[in-house]
Design a protein around this motif. Structure first.
Motif, PDB file in Angstrom:
ATOM      1  N   CYS A 223       0.835  -1.103  -0.062  1.00 42.84           N
ATOM      2  CA  CYS A 223       0.098  -0.099  -0.188  1.00 42.84           C
ATOM      3  C   CYS A 223       0.837   1.155  -0.021  1.00 42.84           C
ATOM      4  O   CYS A 223       0.604   2.307  -0.383  1.00 42.84           O
ATOM      5  CB  CYS A 223      -1.045  -0.131   1.187  1.00 42.84           C
ATOM      6  SG  CYS A 223      -2.156  -1.269   1.131  1.00 42.84           S
ATOM      7  N   VAL A 226       1.967   2.104  -3.391  1.00 43.53           N
ATOM      8  CA  VAL A 226       1.107   2.702  -3.994  1.00 43.53           C
ATOM      9  C   VAL A 226       1.104   4.183  -3.697  1.00 43.53           C
ATOM     10  O   VAL A 226       1.020   5.248  -4.493  1.00 43.53           O
ATOM     11  CB  VAL A 226      -0.250   1.994  -4.033  1.00 43.53           C
ATOM     12  CG1 VAL A 226      -1.305   3.047  -4.570  1.00 43.53           C
ATOM     13  CG2 VAL A 226      -0.254   0.949  -4.417  1.00 43.53           C
ATOM     14  N   ILE A 227       0.926   4.564  -2.316  1.00 40.18           N
ATOM     15  CA  ILE A 227       0.984   5.762  -1.856  1.00 40.18           C
ATOM     16  C   ILE A 227       1.865   6.737  -2.424  1.00 40.18           C
ATOM     17  O   ILE A 227       2.076   7.969  -2.965  1.00 40.18           O
ATOM     18  CB  ILE A 227       0.903   6.044  -0.311  1.00 40.18           C
ATOM     19  CG1 ILE A 227      -0.412   5.218   0.153  1.00 40.18           C
ATOM     20  CG2 ILE A 227       1.136   7.273   0.345  1.00 40.18           C
ATOM     21  CD1 ILE A 227      -0.319   4.977   1.617  1.00 40.18           C
ATOM     22  N   TYR A 231       3.244   2.437  -8.531  1.00 39.21           N
ATOM     23  CA  TYR A 231       2.048   1.636  -8.895  1.00 39.21           C
ATOM     24  C   TYR A 231       2.451   0.370  -9.174  1.00 39.21           C
ATOM     25  O   TYR A 231       1.911  -0.704  -8.885  1.00 39.21           O
ATOM     26  CB  TYR A 231       1.314   2.407  -9.829  1.00 39.21           C
ATOM     27  CG  TYR A 231       0.852   3.870  -9.482  1.00 39.21           C
ATOM     28  CD1 TYR A 231       0.267   4.108  -8.229  1.00 39.21           C
ATOM     29  CD2 TYR A 231       1.367   4.873 -10.047  1.00 39.21           C
ATOM     30  CE1 TYR A 231      -0.169   5.633  -7.899  1.00 39.21           C
ATOM     31  CE2 TYR A 231       1.197   6.267  -9.866  1.00 39.21           C
ATOM     32  CZ  TYR A 231       0.308   6.376  -8.780  1.00 39.21           C
ATOM     33  OH  TYR A 231       0.038   7.628  -8.241  1.00 39.21           O
ATOM     34  N   TYR A 255      -6.058   0.211  -2.527  1.00 44.14           N
ATOM     35  CA  TYR A 255      -4.909   0.739  -2.950  1.00 44.14           C
ATOM     36  C   TYR A 255      -4.587  -0.188  -4.316  1.00 44.14           C
ATOM     37  O   TYR A 255      -3.936   0.466  -5.120  1.00 44.14           O
ATOM     38  CB  TYR A 255      -3.992   0.466  -2.122  1.00 44.14           C
ATOM     39  CG  TYR A 255      -3.922   1.377  -0.823  1.00 44.14           C
ATOM     40  CD1 TYR A 255      -3.587   2.783  -1.184  1.00 44.14           C
ATOM     41  CD2 TYR A 255      -4.435   0.945   0.245  1.00 44.14           C
ATOM     42  CE1 TYR A 255      -3.724   3.758  -0.199  1.00 44.14           C
ATOM     43  CE2 TYR A 255      -4.499   2.160   1.352  1.00 44.14           C
ATOM     44  CZ  TYR A 255      -3.936   3.478   0.983  1.00 44.14           C
ATOM     45  OH  TYR A 255      -4.321   4.228   2.094  1.00 44.14           O
TER      46      TYR A 255
END
Length: 318
Positions: A223, A226-227, A231, A255
């Motif tokens: 996650c 992703v943040i 990606y 996410y």
């Protein structure tokens, strides 16, 4: 110490009287300063004078209940001049006794007072964090739980930063982080505890917790990828958990949905976001994501559906 808990203790002073002693009493250390006395203190001191030890205990109680009380600095000055450094150990001992007796809020008062006398004392920090933890563990009030949990975590963090040798601080901080869903931080805290205390029942228990945290930690790391905008890395880290017990954890789907959308795969993104809403029906950010996906595809009906849902959720939260 933050002020978030002051309102829980100030009311305990409502039956305390504040009176000025005769000039010169107690060596003149408190001339012009109203001191806290109970009705029993007034009766017992009639014709004899007030006992300095009893007065100090009353002051400690006031300091713990209301650190912003106007005469706290005068009380602290009197206590430090009249008693030696062992007083903090005595206050912490009283706080520990209250904890053992199941009186967590009373324990908080003692430890709050000790922290006013010495904000860096390890025993006072640890005792205060533990007492706050016991309060929220026993409470059924959501606001109280939130306030005491935040204070407990703050002080366990402060303890582990300023006194990293205190193993118990890392132990309880690990559980605090784990209960908040901060699995990476929990893993770090538990591993630090094991470096300090590698043997014993608690060490064996912590090893079991670390084994249970293995997948949640990897999911949280995915996650975070992703943040951070990585990606493809996030997709690689998270996809493998879709067919595991973690599939009931809505952030996994959220996410992944964000990562799919940002890499141009709106179809898979929409599927993940719909799964989020099956697991967490009021997640308004997910509704916004779906509305944007359907706006892009030209599906006005579904776009409007999710925008209306999001508006209703936001209105109900106001």
């Amino acid at each position: 110490m933050t002020g978030r808990l002051d309102g829980y203790f100030k009311g305990r002073l409502k039956d305390t009287a504040f009176v000025e002693l005769s000039l010169g009493a107690l060596g003149g250390l408190l001339d012009g300063v109203p001191v806290p006395l109970s009705a029993k203190d007034v009766r017992d001191s009639a014709g004899k004078g007030i006992d300095a030890g009893r007065l100090a205990k009353n002051m400690i109680y006031v300091i713990g209940c209301d650190p912003a009380f106007p005469y706290v600095n005068s009380y602290i000055g009197f206590i430090k001049r009249a008693f030696n450094d062992k007083l903090i150990r005595m206050i912490c001992s009283d706080g520990l006794g209250s904890l053992v007796d199941g009186k967590a809020k009373e324990a908080c008062i003692f430890f709050r007072a000790a922290l006013q006398l010495d904000p860096d004392d390890a025993d006072a920090m640890y005792g205060y964090a533990r007492a706050c933890r016991d309060v929220y563990a026993e409470s059924e009030d959501d606001t109280e739980i939130g306030n005491f949990k935040a204070e407990s975590i703050d002080y366990f963090e402060k303890l582990t930063l300023e006194h990293p040798e205190v193993a118990e601080g890392h132990y309880y901080l690990g559980y605090g982080y784990m209960n908040m869903g901060l699995y990476v931080k929990a893993e770090i805290a538990f591993r630090t505890y094991l470096k300090l205390m590698p043997e014993g029942e608690e060490a064996d228990e912590v090893r079991e917790r670390l084994a249970q945290l293995r997948d949640p930690v990897e999911i949280e790391k995915g996650c975070n990828e992703v943040i951070a905008g990585r990606y493809e890395n996030g997709i690689e880290a998270l996809e493998k958990y879709l067919d595991t017990g973690a599939k009931t954890w809505w952030p996994l789907h959220y996410y992944l949905g964000v990562a799919y959308r940002m890499t141009g795969d709106d179809e898979q993104a929409a599927e993940r976001f719909r799964n989020v809403l099956r697991l967490n029906a009021s997640n308004v950010e997910t509704m916004d994501e779906l509305a944007d996906i359907y706006a892009k595809s030209g599906d006005k009906e579904l776009e409007e559906k999710y925008r209306k849902k999001a508006a209703l959720v936001r209105a109900s939260a106001e």
